[in-house]
Scaffold this motif. Structure first.
Motif, PDB file in Angstrom:
ATOM      1  N   THR A 232      34.521  31.259  36.514  1.00 55.34           N
ATOM      2  CA  THR A 232      33.834  32.214  37.392  1.00 55.34           C
ATOM      3  C   THR A 232      34.862  33.206  37.924  1.00 55.34           C
ATOM      4  N   VAL A 233      34.501  34.487  37.877  1.00 54.63           N
ATOM      5  CA  VAL A 233      35.462  35.542  38.222  1.00 54.63           C
ATOM      6  C   VAL A 233      34.896  36.427  39.337  1.00 54.63           C
ATOM      7  N   THR A 246      35.103  43.697  33.812  1.00 56.63           N
ATOM      8  CA  THR A 246      33.867  42.897  33.819  1.00 56.63           C
ATOM      9  C   THR A 246      33.376  42.694  32.385  1.00 56.63           C
ATOM     10  N   GLN A 247      33.359  43.790  31.630  1.00 52.66           N
ATOM     11  CA  GLN A 247      32.847  43.698  30.261  1.00 52.66           C
ATOM     12  C   GLN A 247      33.677  42.734  29.398  1.00 52.66           C
ATOM     13  N   LYS A 255      32.202  34.329  33.663  1.00 49.04           N
ATOM     14  CA  LYS A 255      31.058  34.888  34.395  1.00 49.04           C
ATOM     15  C   LYS A 255      31.572  35.665  35.604  1.00 49.04           C
ATOM     16  N   VAL A 256      31.278  36.958  35.655  1.00 48.15           N
ATOM     17  CA  VAL A 256      31.730  37.796  36.777  1.00 48.15           C
ATOM     18  C   VAL A 256      30.597  37.881  37.797  1.00 48.15           C
ATOM     19  N   CYS A 311      35.513  31.236  43.447  1.00 45.77           N
ATOM     20  CA  CYS A 311      35.760  31.640  42.057  1.00 45.77           C
ATOM     21  C   CYS A 311      37.001  30.935  41.516  1.00 45.77           C
ATOM     22  N   ASP A 312      37.149  30.948  40.183  1.00 46.76           N
ATOM     23  CA  ASP A 312      38.360  30.416  39.551  1.00 46.76           C
ATOM     24  C   ASP A 312      39.415  31.506  39.423  1.00 46.76           C
ATOM     25  N   ILE A 313      38.944  32.738  39.199  1.00 43.14           N
ATOM     26  CA  ILE A 313      39.871  33.844  38.928  1.00 43.14           C
ATOM     27  C   ILE A 313      39.470  35.040  39.786  1.00 43.14           C
ATOM     28  N   ALA A 314      40.471  35.663  40.432  1.00 45.26           N
ATOM     29  CA  ALA A 314      40.192  36.856  41.246  1.00 45.26           C
ATOM     30  C   ALA A 314      40.921  38.045  40.635  1.00 45.26           C
ATOM     31  N   LEU A 315      40.185  39.134  40.441  1.00 46.17           N
ATOM     32  CA  LEU A 315      40.772  40.326  39.826  1.00 46.17           C
ATOM     33  C   LEU A 315      40.550  41.531  40.743  1.00 46.17           C
TER      34      LEU A 315
END
Ligand code: NDP
Length: 444
Positions: A232-233, A246-247, A255-256, A311-315
């Motif tokens: 999850t992002v 995102t794409q 999943k964003v 989330c697992d990943i933060a961008l």
């Protein structure tokens, strides 16, 4: 006092009221301590740190233009040519009301190391204006861009300085600026990147920063025993970088669930609908409220708040200093395993330290978002050769570049006893090449 501390003090004293520039210099020089201390006598004699923190030159100019009511407006334009020891100056043009000299200098300074990390022959520069394209008609944007380029064209060229897009400067603005450059200088050259495909642009340049961010993130995860698939992002921003991040995240099986803009943010538990996001932001140039209105699974919230979502990943892909210490704490509490910066310096120094202390994998912007400038350099190569490469060709070169960047910074961190510290690794790897070139070229 150590050489690094001496230079830090001097930079702050010589450049008052430029907090973002101080922040960027502090972050870079602090993480370069191992390599500077190992070569202190040589670098001090060469005044290498004094030279690398002083731009080669900087331009500040008046940009007058006429609005739709016939009123003359005046903005301020900037171009900072920071360092061209490994290639022509290269870096974007930011159009945002917050732009001032200190912000352009922080971005130009960061750009030196980012461009070096790509492995391509490009130096560091940055520019922009306090003009806000938001809410302006196409004619007003054209009037501004033409006036801006009327002055800027004196300082740039395909072999000297090649600007590109950044916040507020997309394909429309680059098109108007390119037209004006050509009109005044009378040459058809690759003086700007991010151009339209019909006049010298590169396929995959639009997608490059966001896609590159995901290529590097996926590699960093893989090398640390994780798979991006199924993660999850959370993403902030909803501009060029955020949309294509995102794409690509979705294409890689993640999943964003969030995006944001300067007024609010969206949580979409079913995953962001990237086509709808593109329609709202790229076509209608509208607010995220329109996204939420068209999507039943989306909640719209005013203000900030993206980093409160599990989330697992933060961008972070919006702007500088948008991920603060409290946000870092929330991410750690929620079990986040990786943060990779799509924007330039979105994470404050304290937040970065907190994430690293808590074993969150952290990829700094100068590595993670280097895909944009790397593909700009590929656009320059295509322009010089008068050729156009296919989307797949550019995308596959981009992927290789991002994977190489990750391994270069990982190796550099290990060589200096900083394993897993990708901030130090990126700065050291970027610095090594520039320092060598500066010394080889003498005192200039
Ligand atoms: P865009 O102008 O396309 O998008 C910027 C996004 O960030 C928008 O959603 C904007 O919201 C939001 N934003 C801007 N300022 C603020 C603010 N002060 N507070 C909250 N949100 C804000 O820019 P890009 O996507 O091109 O750039 C984003 C970041 O990535 C920047 O830091 C840029 O320097 C960096 N970058 C960009 C590259 C590129 O190729 N485009 C390459 C490398 C780095 P709103 O629409 O409401 O203003």
């Amino acid at each position: 006092m150590s050489y690094v501390d001496e230079v830090l003090e001097r930079v702050i004293a010589k450049n008052p009221a430029e907090p973002e520039f101080h922040q960027a210099v502090k972050e870079v020089l602090n993480s370069l301590r191992p390599i500077i201390e190992a070569n202190e006598e040589k670098y001090r004699k060469e005044a290498l740190l004094e030279r690398i923190t002083e731009p080669d030159r900087q331009f500040k100019f008046r940009v007058p233009w006429v609005d739709d009511k016939g009123q003359v407006q005046v903005n301020t334009g900037y171009r900072v040519q920071f360092n061209n020891s490994i290639g022509p100056y290269k870096g974007g043009l930011r159009l945002h009301p917050s732009v001032n000299l200190g912000i352009i200098k922080f971005l130009g300074f960061e750009q030196i190391f980012k461009n070096s990390l790509t492995g391509l022959p490009i130096g560091g520069g940055k520019g922009g204006s306090d003009f806000d394209p938001k809410g302006k008609s196409d004619r007003e944007v054209m009037a501004f861009c033409q006036s801006f380029m009327t002055e800027l064209c004196k300082y740039i060229g395909a072999d000297t300085d090649v600007p590109a897009g950044d916040i507020g400067t997309g394909a429309r603005e680059i098109g108007y600026m390119f037209g004006q450059f050509k009109k005044i200088r009378g040459t058809y050259e690759g003086v700007l990147t991010g151009k339209g495909l019909s006049y010298g642009g590169s396929l995959a340049r639009t997608e490059a920063t966001g896609y590159g961010l995901l290529y590097l993130t996926a590699e960093m995860l893989k090398c640390n025993g994780h798979d991006i698939k199924g993660k999850t992002v959370c993403i902030s921003g909803s501009g060029n970088v955020a949309i294509y991040a995102t794409q690509k995240a979705q294409q890689l099986g993640a999943k964003v669930v969030t995006v944001s803009d300067s007024t609010g943010w969206v949580y979409d538990a079913e995953g962001i609908d990237v086509n709808l996001l593109k329609e709202v932001k790229e076509v209608k140039r509208a607010r995220l409220t329109e996204y939420a209105a068209a999507r039943p699974s989306a909640e719209y919230h005013e203000g900030r708040g993206v980093w409160s979502i599990k989330c697992d990943i933060a961008l972070p892909c919006a702007t500088q200093n948008e991920l603060l210490l409290d946000d870092a704490k929330a991410l750690v509490t929620n079990g986040c395993i990786a943060v990779a910066e799509g924007a330039n310096m979105p994470t404050t120094l304290e937040a970065t330290e907190y994430l690293q202390q808590n074993k969150v994998l952290f990829a700094p912007g100068k590595a993670a978002n280097a895909g944009g400038v790397a593909t700009s350099a590929l656009e320059m190569s295509q322009n010089s050769e008068r050729l156009s490469w296919s989307f797949e060709e550019v995308d596959s070169k981009l992927q290789n570049i991002m994977v190489n960047i990750f391994h270069n910074l990982d190796d550099a961190a290990k060589r200096y006893g900083k394993e897993g510290d990708y901030v130090a690794g990126a700065n050291i790897a970027g610095f090594e090449k520039v320092a060598e070139a500066m010394i080889a070229q003498g005192v200039v």
